[in-house]
Design an enzyme around this catalytic site. Structure first.
Site, mmCIF file in Angstrom:
data_model
loop_
_atom_site.group_PDB
_atom_site.id
_atom_site.type_symbol
_atom_site.label_atom_id
_atom_site.label_comp_id
_atom_site.label_asym_id
_atom_site.label_seq_id
_atom_site.Cartn_x
_atom_site.Cartn_y
_atom_site.Cartn_z
ATOM 1 N N GLY A 85 80.050 19.561 -47.373
ATOM 2 C CA GLY A 85 80.582 19.262 -46.056
ATOM 3 C C GLY A 85 82.017 18.804 -46.139
ATOM 4 O O GLY A 85 82.487 18.319 -47.164
ATOM 5 N N SER A 166 76.841 22.854 -52.117
ATOM 6 C CA SER A 166 77.631 23.370 -51.012
ATOM 7 C C SER A 166 79.129 23.178 -51.278
ATOM 8 O O SER A 166 79.642 23.625 -52.298
ATOM 9 C CB SER A 166 77.196 22.709 -49.702
ATOM 10 O OG SER A 166 77.739 23.371 -48.599
ATOM 11 N N TYR A 167 79.843 22.495 -50.364
ATOM 12 C CA TYR A 167 81.278 22.305 -50.588
ATOM 13 C C TYR A 167 81.559 21.374 -51.764
ATOM 14 O O TYR A 167 82.693 21.269 -52.215
ATOM 15 C CB TYR A 167 81.970 21.792 -49.322
ATOM 16 C CG TYR A 167 83.453 22.071 -49.336
ATOM 17 C CD1 TYR A 167 83.943 23.336 -49.029
ATOM 18 C CD2 TYR A 167 84.356 21.084 -49.701
ATOM 19 C CE1 TYR A 167 85.305 23.594 -49.084
ATOM 20 C CE2 TYR A 167 85.708 21.329 -49.748
ATOM 21 C CZ TYR A 167 86.186 22.594 -49.440
ATOM 22 O OH TYR A 167 87.543 22.863 -49.505
ATOM 23 N N ASP A 371 69.293 31.047 -48.881
ATOM 24 C CA ASP A 371 70.420 30.482 -48.152
ATOM 25 C C ASP A 371 71.381 31.618 -47.812
ATOM 26 O O ASP A 371 71.790 32.367 -48.696
ATOM 27 C CB ASP A 371 71.120 29.436 -49.024
ATOM 28 C CG ASP A 371 72.438 28.974 -48.442
ATOM 29 O OD1 ASP A 371 72.576 28.971 -47.205
ATOM 30 O OD2 ASP A 371 73.346 28.613 -49.227
ATOM 31 N N HIS A 423 69.613 26.111 -48.655
ATOM 32 C CA HIS A 423 70.933 25.603 -49.023
ATOM 33 C C HIS A 423 70.875 24.301 -49.808
ATOM 34 O O HIS A 423 71.646 24.108 -50.741
ATOM 35 C CB HIS A 423 71.759 25.405 -47.749
ATOM 36 C CG HIS A 423 73.208 25.175 -47.988
ATOM 37 N ND1 HIS A 423 74.027 26.111 -48.574
ATOM 38 C CD2 HIS A 423 73.999 24.108 -47.710
ATOM 39 C CE1 HIS A 423 75.262 25.637 -48.645
ATOM 40 N NE2 HIS A 423 75.273 24.418 -48.131
#
Length: 451
Positions: A85, A166-167, A371, A423
Protein backbone atom coordinates in the site's frame (compact mmCIF):
# COMPACT_ATOMS: atom_id res chain seq x y z
CA UNK A 1 19.31 -23.08 10.74
CA UNK A 2 18.28 -25.43 13.50
CA UNK A 3 14.73 -26.66 13.22
CA UNK A 4 13.85 -25.68 16.78
CA UNK A 5 14.42 -22.03 15.88
CA UNK A 6 11.62 -21.70 13.37
CA UNK A 7 8.91 -20.67 15.86
CA UNK A 8 9.12 -16.93 16.38
CA UNK A 9 7.10 -13.81 17.23
CA UNK A 10 5.05 -11.09 15.52
CA UNK A 11 5.65 -7.34 15.33
CA UNK A 12 3.72 -4.75 13.30
CA UNK A 13 4.74 -1.19 12.44
CA UNK A 14 3.08 1.70 10.63
CA UNK A 15 4.14 5.17 9.56
CA UNK A 16 2.24 7.73 11.57
CA UNK A 17 2.63 11.51 11.64
CA UNK A 18 3.28 12.37 15.27
CA UNK A 19 5.20 14.99 17.20
CA UNK A 20 6.73 12.98 20.01
CA UNK A 21 9.97 12.95 21.92
CA UNK A 22 12.82 10.66 20.91
CA UNK A 23 14.24 10.45 24.43
CA UNK A 24 14.03 6.85 25.54
CA UNK A 25 13.63 5.70 29.10
CA UNK A 26 14.00 2.32 30.72
CA UNK A 27 10.27 2.35 31.37
CA UNK A 28 9.31 2.66 27.69
CA UNK A 29 9.34 -1.04 26.95
CA UNK A 30 7.11 -1.79 29.92
CA UNK A 31 4.77 1.07 29.08
CA UNK A 32 4.33 -0.49 25.62
CA UNK A 33 3.21 -3.81 27.04
CA UNK A 34 -0.24 -4.96 25.92
CA UNK A 35 -1.94 -6.30 29.01
CA UNK A 36 -4.89 -7.73 27.06
CA UNK A 37 -6.72 -7.12 23.80
CA UNK A 38 -10.51 -6.86 23.94
CA UNK A 39 -12.00 -10.20 22.94
CA UNK A 40 -8.68 -12.06 22.99
CA UNK A 41 -8.55 -15.24 25.07
CA UNK A 42 -5.86 -15.73 27.67
CA UNK A 43 -2.49 -16.23 25.97
CA UNK A 44 0.97 -17.30 27.14
CA UNK A 45 3.01 -14.98 24.92
CA UNK A 46 3.93 -11.33 25.49
CA UNK A 47 2.77 -8.45 23.29
CA UNK A 48 4.00 -4.87 23.02
CA UNK A 49 2.93 -1.92 20.87
CA UNK A 50 3.62 1.77 20.64
CA UNK A 51 5.33 4.55 18.72
CA UNK A 52 8.98 4.98 17.78
CA UNK A 53 10.00 8.40 16.45
CA UNK A 54 12.06 8.18 13.26
CA UNK A 55 12.24 11.87 12.31
CA UNK A 56 11.96 14.52 14.99
CA UNK A 57 11.91 17.50 12.60
CA UNK A 58 9.06 16.15 10.49
CA UNK A 59 7.37 14.60 13.51
CA UNK A 60 7.20 11.14 11.94
CA UNK A 61 6.84 8.04 14.06
CA UNK A 62 6.26 4.39 13.36
CA UNK A 63 3.68 2.35 15.20
CA UNK A 64 4.76 -1.20 15.98
CA UNK A 65 3.06 -4.30 17.35
CA UNK A 66 5.31 -7.03 18.72
CA UNK A 67 3.96 -10.48 19.51
CA UNK A 68 6.58 -12.74 21.03
CA UNK A 69 6.90 -16.45 20.40
CA UNK A 70 5.23 -18.83 22.81
CA UNK A 71 8.44 -20.78 23.46
CA UNK A 72 11.95 -19.39 23.87
CA UNK A 73 11.29 -16.01 22.23
CA UNK A 74 14.82 -14.77 22.94
CA UNK A 75 16.35 -17.57 20.91
CA UNK A 76 14.37 -16.90 17.74
CA UNK A 77 15.15 -14.75 14.68
CA UNK A 78 13.46 -11.40 14.18
CA UNK A 79 11.25 -11.20 11.09
CA UNK A 80 10.25 -7.73 9.98
CA UNK A 81 6.98 -7.75 8.01
CA UNK A 82 5.94 -4.73 5.92
CA UNK A 83 2.60 -4.88 4.20
CA UNK A 84 2.08 -2.98 0.95
CA UNK A 85 0.00 0.00 0.00
CA UNK A 86 0.98 3.60 -0.54
CA UNK A 87 -0.71 5.45 2.28
CA UNK A 88 0.13 7.50 5.34
CA UNK A 89 -2.36 7.84 8.18
CA UNK A 90 -2.15 10.41 10.95
CA UNK A 91 -1.90 8.81 14.39
CA UNK A 92 -4.09 5.82 13.67
CA UNK A 93 -3.86 2.08 13.18
CA UNK A 94 -3.63 1.53 9.45
CA UNK A 95 -3.18 -1.62 7.40
CA UNK A 96 -3.80 -3.74 10.49
CA UNK A 97 -6.44 -5.64 8.55
CA UNK A 98 -3.68 -7.75 7.11
CA UNK A 99 -1.80 -8.17 10.35
CA UNK A 100 -4.54 -10.54 11.38
CA UNK A 101 -3.40 -12.91 8.65
CA UNK A 102 0.03 -13.23 10.24
CA UNK A 103 -0.83 -12.95 13.91
CA UNK A 104 -2.12 -15.45 16.49
CA UNK A 105 -5.76 -14.62 15.94
CA UNK A 106 -8.37 -14.72 13.24
CA UNK A 107 -10.04 -11.60 11.81
CA UNK A 108 -12.44 -10.46 14.54
CA UNK A 109 -16.10 -10.17 13.62
CA UNK A 110 -17.90 -7.13 14.94
CA UNK A 111 -19.55 -9.12 17.69
CA UNK A 112 -17.05 -11.96 18.06
CA UNK A 113 -13.85 -12.23 20.11
CA UNK A 114 -10.39 -12.86 18.79
CA UNK A 115 -9.31 -16.47 18.92
CA UNK A 116 -6.09 -18.42 18.67
CA UNK A 117 -5.28 -19.75 15.18
CA UNK A 118 -2.94 -22.78 15.22
CA UNK A 119 -1.90 -22.21 11.60
CA UNK A 120 -1.07 -18.52 11.92
CA UNK A 121 2.37 -17.42 10.86
CA UNK A 122 3.11 -15.93 14.26
CA UNK A 123 4.34 -19.39 15.20
CA UNK A 124 7.13 -18.75 12.72
CA UNK A 125 8.26 -15.18 13.14
CA UNK A 126 8.29 -11.70 14.55
CA UNK A 127 6.79 -9.23 12.03
CA UNK A 128 6.68 -5.56 11.10
CA UNK A 129 3.94 -3.79 9.15
CA UNK A 130 4.55 -0.47 7.44
CA UNK A 131 3.30 1.95 4.77
CA UNK A 132 5.46 4.79 3.41
CA UNK A 133 6.84 6.62 0.37
CA UNK A 134 9.68 4.72 -1.33
CA UNK A 135 12.71 6.77 -0.30
CA UNK A 136 11.28 7.92 3.02
CA UNK A 137 10.31 4.33 3.72
CA UNK A 138 13.79 2.86 3.44
CA UNK A 139 15.40 5.56 5.59
CA UNK A 140 12.63 5.66 8.19
CA UNK A 141 12.49 1.87 8.36
CA UNK A 142 16.21 1.73 9.03
CA UNK A 143 15.88 4.38 11.74
CA UNK A 144 13.02 2.45 13.24
CA UNK A 145 15.07 -0.75 13.49
CA UNK A 146 17.99 1.07 15.07
CA UNK A 147 15.85 2.91 17.61
CA UNK A 148 13.50 0.01 18.29
CA UNK A 149 16.46 -2.19 19.19
CA UNK A 150 17.62 0.49 21.61
CA UNK A 151 14.25 0.17 23.28
CA UNK A 152 14.49 -3.63 23.14
CA UNK A 153 18.26 -4.20 23.45
CA UNK A 154 17.89 -7.95 23.99
CA UNK A 155 17.12 -8.26 20.25
CA UNK A 156 20.20 -6.42 18.96
CA UNK A 157 22.19 -9.50 18.05
CA UNK A 158 19.34 -11.53 16.61
CA UNK A 159 19.29 -12.80 13.02
CA UNK A 160 16.96 -10.51 11.07
CA UNK A 161 14.83 -11.22 8.00
CA UNK A 162 12.66 -8.61 6.28
CA UNK A 163 9.47 -9.71 4.54
CA UNK A 164 6.27 -8.32 3.09
CA UNK A 165 3.70 -8.32 0.31
CA UNK A 166 2.34 -6.19 -2.53
CA UNK A 167 3.96 -2.73 -2.68
CA UNK A 168 6.38 -4.01 -0.07
CA UNK A 169 7.98 -5.43 -3.21
CA UNK A 170 9.52 -1.95 -3.27
CA UNK A 171 9.84 -1.35 0.46
CA UNK A 172 11.58 -4.61 1.35
CA UNK A 173 14.45 -4.68 -1.18
CA UNK A 174 14.96 -0.94 -0.62
CA UNK A 175 15.16 -1.48 3.15
CA UNK A 176 17.50 -4.45 2.69
CA UNK A 177 19.82 -2.31 0.58
CA UNK A 178 19.64 0.48 3.16
CA UNK A 179 20.67 -2.00 5.87
CA UNK A 180 23.55 -3.35 3.75
CA UNK A 181 24.81 0.20 3.15
CA UNK A 182 24.41 1.01 6.85
CA UNK A 183 26.39 -2.07 7.85
CA UNK A 184 29.26 -1.10 5.57
CA UNK A 185 30.07 1.88 7.78
CA UNK A 186 28.35 1.19 11.11
CA UNK A 187 30.08 0.09 14.29
CA UNK A 188 27.01 -1.85 15.41
CA UNK A 189 25.70 -3.81 12.44
CA UNK A 190 22.19 -5.11 11.86
CA UNK A 191 22.41 -8.86 11.41
CA UNK A 192 20.37 -9.03 8.18
CA UNK A 193 20.25 -12.54 6.70
CA UNK A 194 17.77 -12.19 3.88
CA UNK A 195 14.39 -11.01 2.61
CA UNK A 196 11.19 -12.47 1.19
CA UNK A 197 8.38 -10.75 -0.73
CA UNK A 198 5.01 -11.97 -2.01
CA UNK A 199 2.80 -10.82 -4.91
CA UNK A 200 5.35 -8.07 -5.13
CA UNK A 201 5.28 -4.93 -7.26
CA UNK A 202 8.65 -5.18 -9.00
CA UNK A 203 8.97 -3.59 -12.45
CA UNK A 204 6.59 -1.16 -14.19
CA UNK A 205 6.69 -2.68 -17.64
CA UNK A 206 6.66 -6.37 -16.78
CA UNK A 207 4.20 -5.99 -13.91
CA UNK A 208 1.68 -4.23 -16.11
CA UNK A 209 2.22 -6.54 -19.06
CA UNK A 210 1.89 -9.54 -16.77
CA UNK A 211 -1.27 -8.18 -15.17
CA UNK A 212 -3.09 -7.67 -18.47
CA UNK A 213 -1.90 -11.10 -19.59
CA UNK A 214 -3.28 -12.65 -16.40
CA UNK A 215 -6.66 -10.99 -16.93
CA UNK A 216 -6.87 -12.43 -20.43
CA UNK A 217 -5.52 -15.90 -19.58
CA UNK A 218 -8.06 -16.21 -16.74
CA UNK A 219 -10.97 -15.14 -18.95
CA UNK A 220 -11.56 -11.90 -17.06
CA UNK A 221 -11.44 -9.81 -20.24
CA UNK A 222 -12.29 -10.40 -23.88
CA UNK A 223 -9.83 -11.06 -26.67
CA UNK A 224 -10.74 -7.68 -28.14
CA UNK A 225 -10.02 -5.76 -24.94
CA UNK A 226 -6.79 -7.66 -24.38
CA UNK A 227 -5.46 -6.83 -27.85
CA UNK A 228 -6.56 -3.21 -27.49
CA UNK A 229 -4.71 -2.89 -24.19
CA UNK A 230 -1.56 -4.47 -25.61
CA UNK A 231 -1.57 -2.24 -28.69
CA UNK A 232 -2.66 1.00 -26.99
CA UNK A 233 -0.94 1.15 -23.59
CA UNK A 234 2.67 2.02 -22.94
CA UNK A 235 3.31 -0.14 -19.89
CA UNK A 236 6.54 1.68 -19.05
CA UNK A 237 4.76 4.94 -18.26
CA UNK A 238 3.67 5.93 -14.77
CA UNK A 239 0.59 7.70 -16.15
CA UNK A 240 -1.12 6.24 -19.18
CA UNK A 241 -2.91 8.03 -22.01
CA UNK A 242 -6.60 8.78 -21.66
CA UNK A 243 -7.31 6.15 -24.34
CA UNK A 244 -5.47 3.48 -22.36
CA UNK A 245 -7.14 4.49 -19.10
CA UNK A 246 -10.54 4.27 -20.79
CA UNK A 247 -9.76 0.70 -21.80
CA UNK A 248 -8.86 -0.18 -18.20
CA UNK A 249 -12.06 1.34 -16.91
CA UNK A 250 -14.12 -0.43 -19.56
CA UNK A 251 -12.57 -3.80 -18.68
CA UNK A 252 -13.30 -3.36 -14.98
CA UNK A 253 -16.76 -1.85 -15.36
CA UNK A 254 -18.07 -4.00 -18.18
CA UNK A 255 -16.08 -7.25 -18.27
CA UNK A 256 -14.76 -8.11 -14.79
CA UNK A 257 -18.12 -8.24 -13.08
CA UNK A 258 -18.54 -8.02 -9.29
CA UNK A 259 -15.45 -9.94 -8.27
CA UNK A 260 -12.64 -9.47 -5.80
CA UNK A 261 -9.53 -8.71 -7.83
CA UNK A 262 -7.38 -9.76 -4.89
CA UNK A 263 -8.76 -13.29 -5.14
CA UNK A 264 -10.74 -13.83 -8.32
CA UNK A 265 -12.36 -17.01 -6.99
CA UNK A 266 -13.34 -15.74 -3.53
CA UNK A 267 -16.99 -15.02 -2.66
CA UNK A 268 -17.95 -11.42 -1.95
CA UNK A 269 -18.77 -10.14 1.51
CA UNK A 270 -22.53 -9.98 1.98
CA UNK A 271 -23.73 -7.16 4.21
CA UNK A 272 -26.81 -7.41 6.37
CA UNK A 273 -28.83 -5.55 3.76
CA UNK A 274 -28.18 -8.35 1.29
CA UNK A 275 -25.85 -6.37 -0.96
CA UNK A 276 -22.31 -7.44 -1.75
CA UNK A 277 -20.83 -4.39 -0.13
CA UNK A 278 -18.30 -3.87 -2.92
CA UNK A 279 -17.14 -0.28 -3.17
CA UNK A 280 -15.42 1.47 -6.04
CA UNK A 281 -12.15 3.18 -5.28
CA UNK A 282 -9.21 4.47 -7.26
CA UNK A 283 -6.24 2.19 -6.71
CA UNK A 284 -2.62 2.33 -7.84
CA UNK A 285 -2.02 -1.38 -8.21
CA UNK A 286 0.30 -2.14 -9.61
CA UNK A 287 1.26 1.26 -11.04
CA UNK A 288 -1.69 3.34 -12.17
CA UNK A 289 -5.17 4.34 -10.97
CA UNK A 290 -7.66 1.53 -11.40
CA UNK A 291 -11.30 1.71 -10.40
CA UNK A 292 -11.90 -1.65 -8.84
CA UNK A 293 -14.27 -3.50 -6.57
CA UNK A 294 -12.29 -3.27 -3.35
CA UNK A 295 -13.16 -6.23 -1.13
CA UNK A 296 -10.19 -7.77 0.62
CA UNK A 297 -11.28 -11.37 0.71
CA UNK A 298 -9.78 -14.03 2.87
CA UNK A 299 -11.08 -17.19 4.46
CA UNK A 300 -13.89 -14.94 5.65
CA UNK A 301 -14.57 -12.43 2.85
CA UNK A 302 -15.74 -9.82 5.36
CA UNK A 303 -12.31 -9.52 7.01
CA UNK A 304 -11.93 -5.87 6.14
CA UNK A 305 -15.34 -4.94 7.49
CA UNK A 306 -14.64 -6.69 10.79
CA UNK A 307 -11.22 -5.05 11.05
CA UNK A 308 -12.59 -1.55 10.52
CA UNK A 309 -15.16 -2.09 13.28
CA UNK A 310 -12.63 -3.64 15.66
CA UNK A 311 -9.78 -1.15 15.24
CA UNK A 312 -12.10 1.84 15.59
CA UNK A 313 -13.18 0.69 19.03
CA UNK A 314 -11.77 3.06 21.70
CA UNK A 315 -10.96 0.15 24.02
CA UNK A 316 -8.94 -1.57 21.27
CA UNK A 317 -7.00 1.59 20.44
CA UNK A 318 -6.32 2.14 24.14
CA UNK A 319 -5.09 -1.43 24.58
CA UNK A 320 -2.74 -1.00 21.60
CA UNK A 321 -1.51 2.42 22.80
CA UNK A 322 -2.69 3.84 19.47
CA UNK A 323 -4.50 7.02 18.42
CA UNK A 324 -2.90 8.87 21.30
CA UNK A 325 -3.84 12.31 19.94
CA UNK A 326 -7.50 11.52 19.33
CA UNK A 327 -7.89 12.02 15.59
CA UNK A 328 -11.32 13.23 14.45
CA UNK A 329 -11.89 10.59 11.77
CA UNK A 330 -12.18 6.82 11.69
CA UNK A 331 -9.51 4.35 10.70
CA UNK A 332 -10.07 2.73 7.31
CA UNK A 333 -8.20 -0.15 5.72
CA UNK A 334 -7.22 1.77 2.61
CA UNK A 335 -6.65 5.47 1.91
CA UNK A 336 -6.29 7.10 -1.49
CA UNK A 337 -5.08 10.50 -0.27
CA UNK A 338 -1.47 9.94 -1.28
CA UNK A 339 -2.10 7.58 -4.16
CA UNK A 340 -3.37 10.47 -6.24
CA UNK A 341 -0.09 12.38 -5.79
CA UNK A 342 2.43 9.57 -5.72
CA UNK A 343 5.67 10.65 -7.37
CA UNK A 344 8.38 8.86 -5.40
CA UNK A 345 8.60 5.36 -6.86
CA UNK A 346 11.28 3.37 -8.66
CA UNK A 347 10.43 2.19 -12.16
CA UNK A 348 12.08 -1.13 -11.41
CA UNK A 349 13.43 -2.91 -8.35
CA UNK A 350 15.38 -5.42 -10.44
CA UNK A 351 18.69 -3.46 -10.13
CA UNK A 352 18.37 -3.76 -6.33
CA UNK A 353 17.83 -7.52 -6.67
CA UNK A 354 21.09 -7.76 -8.61
CA UNK A 355 22.93 -5.79 -5.91
CA UNK A 356 21.59 -7.92 -3.06
CA UNK A 357 22.10 -11.23 -4.85
CA UNK A 358 25.73 -10.20 -5.30
CA UNK A 359 26.21 -9.67 -1.55
CA UNK A 360 24.81 -13.11 -0.76
CA UNK A 361 21.50 -12.36 0.97
CA UNK A 362 18.90 -15.12 1.05
CA UNK A 363 16.12 -13.97 -1.30
CA UNK A 364 12.72 -15.61 -1.78
CA UNK A 365 9.81 -14.40 -3.92
CA UNK A 366 6.35 -15.98 -3.75
CA UNK A 367 3.02 -15.48 -5.51
CA UNK A 368 -0.53 -16.41 -4.61
CA UNK A 369 -1.79 -17.61 -7.97
CA UNK A 370 -5.38 -16.31 -7.88
CA UNK A 371 -4.44 -12.66 -7.32
CA UNK A 372 -5.16 -10.50 -10.38
CA UNK A 373 -3.73 -7.27 -8.95
CA UNK A 374 -0.03 -8.22 -8.80
CA UNK A 375 -0.37 -11.66 -10.37
CA UNK A 376 2.02 -14.54 -10.74
CA UNK A 377 2.52 -13.76 -14.44
CA UNK A 378 3.77 -10.28 -13.57
CA UNK A 379 6.29 -11.68 -11.09
CA UNK A 380 7.51 -14.36 -13.50
CA UNK A 381 7.99 -11.83 -16.30
CA UNK A 382 9.96 -9.56 -13.94
CA UNK A 383 12.19 -12.26 -12.44
CA UNK A 384 12.98 -13.65 -15.88
CA UNK A 385 14.85 -10.42 -16.60
CA UNK A 386 17.45 -11.35 -13.97
CA UNK A 387 18.51 -14.29 -16.18
CA UNK A 388 19.55 -16.45 -13.22
CA UNK A 389 20.87 -19.96 -13.62
CA UNK A 390 18.66 -22.74 -12.25
CA UNK A 391 19.86 -24.80 -9.30
CA UNK A 392 16.72 -26.93 -8.75
CA UNK A 393 14.26 -27.12 -11.67
CA UNK A 394 10.53 -26.44 -11.35
CA UNK A 395 8.64 -28.90 -9.13
CA UNK A 396 5.43 -29.10 -7.04
CA UNK A 397 5.78 -28.60 -3.30
CA UNK A 398 3.48 -30.19 -0.73
CA UNK A 399 1.64 -29.53 2.52
CA UNK A 400 -0.46 -32.28 4.15
CA UNK A 401 -0.30 -34.54 1.07
CA UNK A 402 -1.61 -31.75 -1.16
CA UNK A 403 0.16 -29.71 -3.80
CA UNK A 404 0.59 -26.33 -2.11
CA UNK A 405 2.20 -24.70 -5.13
CA UNK A 406 5.17 -24.88 -7.43
CA UNK A 407 8.74 -23.67 -7.03
CA UNK A 408 12.07 -23.25 -8.75
CA UNK A 409 15.39 -22.53 -7.07
CA UNK A 410 17.80 -20.26 -8.91
CA UNK A 411 21.35 -19.32 -8.03
CA UNK A 412 20.70 -16.39 -5.72
CA UNK A 413 16.91 -16.53 -5.49
CA UNK A 414 14.02 -18.94 -4.81
CA UNK A 415 10.63 -18.46 -6.47
CA UNK A 416 7.45 -20.19 -5.29
CA UNK A 417 3.74 -20.07 -6.05
CA UNK A 418 1.00 -20.75 -3.52
CA UNK A 419 -1.91 -22.60 -5.10
CA UNK A 420 -5.29 -21.00 -4.53
CA UNK A 421 -3.96 -18.03 -2.55
CA UNK A 422 -4.90 -14.43 -3.23
CA UNK A 423 -3.01 -11.20 -2.77
CA UNK A 424 -2.29 -11.65 0.95
CA UNK A 425 -1.14 -15.28 0.97
CA UNK A 426 -1.33 -15.94 4.76
CA UNK A 427 -4.92 -14.73 4.79
CA UNK A 428 -6.00 -17.37 2.29
CA UNK A 429 -3.59 -20.25 2.83
CA UNK A 430 -2.17 -20.03 6.38
CA UNK A 431 -0.85 -23.60 6.48
CA UNK A 432 0.99 -23.23 3.17
CA UNK A 433 2.25 -19.79 4.25
CA UNK A 434 3.52 -21.36 7.47
CA UNK A 435 5.53 -23.94 5.51
CA UNK A 436 6.76 -21.29 3.10
CA UNK A 437 8.12 -19.14 5.90
CA UNK A 438 9.57 -22.13 7.76
CA UNK A 439 11.52 -23.23 4.69
CA UNK A 440 12.68 -19.68 4.08
CA UNK A 441 13.98 -19.27 7.63
CA UNK A 442 15.66 -22.66 7.56
CA UNK A 443 17.26 -21.94 4.19
CA UNK A 444 15.87 -25.19 2.78
CA UNK A 445 13.95 -25.88 -0.46
CA UNK A 446 10.22 -26.37 -0.11
CA UNK A 447 9.24 -30.01 0.53
CA UNK A 448 9.02 -32.21 -2.57
CA UNK A 449 7.28 -35.06 -0.81
CA UNK A 450 3.98 -35.44 0.96
CA UNK A 451 3.99 -34.63 4.64
Amino acid sequence: MEKQRVSVSVIAILLLALHVSSNYTEEEEESDRIEALPGQPKVTFQQFSGYVTVNEVAGRALFYWLTEAVQDPLEKPLVVWLNGGRAVFDDNISKLTYLLSISPRSPPKSDSPLFFSPSSIYRQCRHVLLTLFDQICSKDSLQFLIRWMKRFPRYKNRDIYVTGESYAGHYIPQLAREIVNHNAKAKHKINLKGFMVGNAVTDNYYDNLGTVTYWWSHAMISDKTYHQLISTCDFKRQKESNECESLYYYAMDQEFGNIDQYNIYAPPCNNSDGSTGATRQTMNLPHRPHRVFRELSGYDPCTEKYAEIYYNRPDVQKALHANTTGIPYKWTACSETLNRNWNDTDDSILPIYRELIAVGLRIWVFSGDVDSVVPVTATRYSLAQLKLDTSIPWYPWYVKKQVAGWTEVYKGLTFATVRGAGHEVPLFKPRAAFQLLRSFLQGEPLPKKWK
